[in-house]
Design an enzyme around this catalytic site. Sequence first.
Site, PDB file in Angstrom:
ATOM      1  N   HIS A   1       0.844  -1.203   0.000  1.00  0.00           N
ATOM      2  CA  HIS A   1       0.000   0.000   0.000  1.00  0.00           C
ATOM      3  C   HIS A   1       0.873   1.246   0.000  1.00  0.00           C
ATOM      4  O   HIS A   1       2.102   1.150   0.130  1.00  0.00           O
ATOM      5  CB  HIS A   1      -0.957   0.018   1.195  1.00  0.00           C
ATOM      6  CG  HIS A   1      -0.292  -0.134   2.530  1.00  0.00           C
ATOM      7  ND1 HIS A   1       0.553   0.803   3.047  1.00  0.00           N
ATOM      8  CD2 HIS A   1      -0.329  -1.134   3.435  1.00  0.00           C
ATOM      9  CE1 HIS A   1       0.986   0.406   4.222  1.00  0.00           C
ATOM     10  NE2 HIS A   1       0.484  -0.788   4.484  1.00  0.00           N
TER      11      HIS A   1
HETATM   12  P1  TYD Z   1      -1.874  -2.921   7.911  1.00  0.00           P
HETATM   13  O1  TYD Z   1      -1.246  -1.570   7.917  1.00  0.00           O
HETATM   14  O2  TYD Z   1      -2.890  -3.209   6.863  1.00  0.00           O
HETATM   15  O3  TYD Z   1      -0.739  -4.027   7.840  1.00  0.00           O
HETATM   16  P2  TYD Z   1       0.289  -4.332   6.647  1.00  0.00           P
HETATM   17  O4  TYD Z   1       0.395  -3.077   5.852  1.00  0.00           O
HETATM   18  O5  TYD Z   1       1.561  -4.703   7.324  1.00  0.00           O
HETATM   19  O6  TYD Z   1      -0.235  -5.451   5.845  1.00  0.00           O
HETATM   20  O7  TYD Z   1      -2.484  -3.166   9.351  1.00  0.00           O
HETATM   21  C1  TYD Z   1      -3.085  -4.377   9.734  1.00  0.00           C
HETATM   22  C2  TYD Z   1      -4.228  -4.070  10.678  1.00  0.00           C
HETATM   23  O8  TYD Z   1      -3.763  -3.391  11.846  1.00  0.00           O
HETATM   24  C3  TYD Z   1      -5.289  -3.189  10.030  1.00  0.00           C
HETATM   25  O9  TYD Z   1      -6.557  -3.761  10.298  1.00  0.00           O
HETATM   26  C4  TYD Z   1      -5.194  -1.864  10.755  1.00  0.00           C
HETATM   27  C5  TYD Z   1      -4.496  -2.186  12.061  1.00  0.00           C
HETATM   28  N1  TYD Z   1      -3.589  -1.120  12.474  1.00  0.00           N
HETATM   29  C6  TYD Z   1      -3.953  -0.242  13.473  1.00  0.00           C
HETATM   30  O10 TYD Z   1      -5.065  -0.320  14.033  1.00  0.00           O
HETATM   31  N2  TYD Z   1      -3.074   0.727  13.870  1.00  0.00           N
HETATM   32  C7  TYD Z   1      -1.845   0.867  13.296  1.00  0.00           C
HETATM   33  O11 TYD Z   1      -1.050   1.772  13.682  1.00  0.00           O
HETATM   34  C8  TYD Z   1      -1.481  -0.040  12.223  1.00  0.00           C
HETATM   35  C9  TYD Z   1      -0.157   0.085  11.538  1.00  0.00           C
HETATM   36  C10 TYD Z   1      -2.377  -1.013  11.858  1.00  0.00           C
END
Ligand code: TYD
Length: 136
Positions: A50
């Site tokens: 992303h």
């Molecule tokens: P995500 O950023 O989608 O993970 P990655 O990019 O590593 O695949 O985050 C995974 C989940 O965690 C998503 O449901 C949102 C949550 N999240 C938070 O609530 N707070 C945060 O600071 C982060 C980074 C993620």
Amino acid sequence: MTKPQIIQLPKFLDSRGNLSFVEQLNHIPFEIKRTYWIYDVPGGEARGGHAFRKNEEFIVALSGAFDVIVDDGSQKEKFTLNRSYYGLYVPSGLWREMKNFSTNSLALEFGSIHYDVNDYIREYDEFLKLKNNGEI
Ligand code: TYD
């Protein structure tokens, strides 16, 4: 700083064990609003396909190794993080993926804004469109 780059962190080597540290607005070129970590990733797994509209990041491999692939819409660059005294600064507005996690790796990430679901761009086509329009 407008480009992704590896920043070497201080390290104090000691027979009792080593120590490194980071400071905001020093090694990390922004004010830290958030810290999170990614752990228990199965070996070889990928995450984080992303872009962020505003959030800038600083990523450290506290343990193990993984690759961060940063893409500005026309060029991709791969950074391998495998030492806890290096950090990768990633500016906002870039597509980034984390790949090839080693078993038992631990990724520590600092962010410049609080968590905001609307800051995420999760579709690559939308990312390219925003990039080409100069919106990110
Ligand atoms: P995500 O950023 O989608 O993970 P990655 O990019 O590593 O695949 O985050 C995974 C989940 O965690 C998503 O449901 C949102 C949550 N999240 C938070 O609530 N707070 C945060 O600071 C982060 C980074 C993620």
